[in-house]
Write an enzyme that holds these catalytic residues in place. Structure first.
Site, PDB file in Angstrom:
ATOM      1  N   ASP A 136       0.810  -1.208   0.000  1.00  0.00           N
ATOM      2  CA  ASP A 136       0.000   0.000   0.000  1.00  0.00           C
ATOM      3  C   ASP A 136       0.850   1.267   0.000  1.00  0.00           C
ATOM      4  OD1 ASP A 136      -2.273  -1.607   0.148  1.00  0.00           O
ATOM      5  OD2 ASP A 136      -2.240  -1.626   2.340  1.00  0.00           O
ATOM      6  N   LYS A 137       0.240   2.359  -0.409  1.00  0.00           N
ATOM      7  CA  LYS A 137       0.927   3.650  -0.482  1.00  0.00           C
ATOM      8  C   LYS A 137       1.679   3.979   0.806  1.00  0.00           C
ATOM      9  CE  LYS A 137      -0.096   8.598  -0.542  1.00  0.00           C
ATOM     10  NZ  LYS A 137      -1.169   9.615  -0.455  1.00  0.00           N
TER      11      LYS A 137
END
EC number: 5.4.99.-
Length: 301
Positions: A136-137
């Site tokens: 994820d970011k």
């Protein structure tokens, strides 16, 4: 054009929610865009997203064609841990998106890789070249990227057959009393919120092993090893057992510490090299923001 007749149990259901349930690969916000742009009709009339369906309504819709994104190479610094003719192992910083999407057309790991590498595998198309797996970011840490299709296929098979090794560090709310544990709970789209994943009976198998590294007051520092790689797996699993990740904006507590996103770091990655068959193992320490968070918690107790 696709047709659908509203059932009795769907009476008074909002049209955007109905279409999101019928089209599980599309988010509710995407469906709302279809409705706004006139791609959805009920009983041959254009409607609004808040239209309440009636039993027997004939819903018609067509999915607009999406234009392929133009991915531009960008001179963004990369922390390359290992590289050869087949693979690149990258330490992705917290806050960087892995590949371009509608909300993040540039500034991603893929944009940086296209500038750095002459060749990346094409199996995932022009928007995700070389990308074998994602984090994820706001998760930092290790990713392996394939430079050619042979390497891509080998790495994908290793991940699917659980031959690759991935370990993470996380900080969670609450004190986990036992030293080790396993979370075995299927993960799929949350039926109440299509933007989230959740533990659902018809989800895909998901297994997370964990061990406690340390405990601080009302927080626990854990190491996790993934047996499977579902979307948001660690975040969803620890929410499920009531120990949500610190700073997690999607699955965490409302009152949490400012960790600039979930306190999660992909610390270790191991796999068999697709050409030489040599076992490669890499490990990177958590970033300073993660260590600062631990120090902040320690000062609280």
């Amino acid at each position: 054009m696709t047709n659908y007749e509203v059932r009795a149990d769907q009476n008074k259901l909002r049209i955007d929610k109905l279409l999101a349930e019928i089209n599980p690969d599309n988010s509710r916000s995407q469906v709302q865009t279809w409705i706004t742009d006139g791609y959805v009709k009920v009983n041959n009339e254009v409607i609004k997203a808040n239209y309440k369906c009636q039993e027997g309504d004939l819903v018609e819709w067509s999915v607009p064609e999406t234009k392929p994104m133009e991915i531009v190479a960008e001179n963004i610094p990369l922390d390359i841990i290992y590289e050869d003719a087949d693979v690149v192992v990258v330490n992705k910083p917290k806050g960087m998106v892995v590949h371009p999407s509608a909300g993040h057309p540039n500034g991603t790991l893929v944009n940086a890789l296209l500038y750095h590498c002459d060749d990346l595998s094409g199996i995932n198309g022009i928007e995700r070249p070389g990308i074998v797996h994602r984090i994820d970011k706001d998760t930092s840490g290790l990713l392996v990227v394939a430079k050619n299709d042979q390497a891509h296929e080998s790495l994908t098979e290793q991940l699917a057959s659980k031959k690759a090794e991935r370990k993470y560090e996380a900080i969670v709310h609450g004190i986990i009393e036992h030293e080790t544990g396993m979370i075995d709970a299927p993960i799929g789209r949350d039926p109440k919120d299509r933007q989230k994943m959740g533990v659902v009976s018809n989800g895909k198998p998901a297994v997370t092993h964990f061990s406690v590294l340390d405990r601080y007051g009302h927080f626990t520092h854990v190491e996790c090893q993934l047996e499977t790689g579902r979307t948001h797996q660690i975040r969803v699993h620890f929410r499920y057992i009531d120990f949500p990740l610190v700073g997690d904006p999607k699955y965490g507590q409302r009152k949490t510490l400012d960790a600039k996103g979930q306190a999660l770091h992909a610390k270790s990655l191991g796999f068999t090299h697709p050409r030489t068959n040599e076992w490669l193992q890499f490990e990177v320490e958590p970033p300073q923001v993660f260590m600062d968070l631990i120090e902040q918690i320690q000062k609280m107790y």
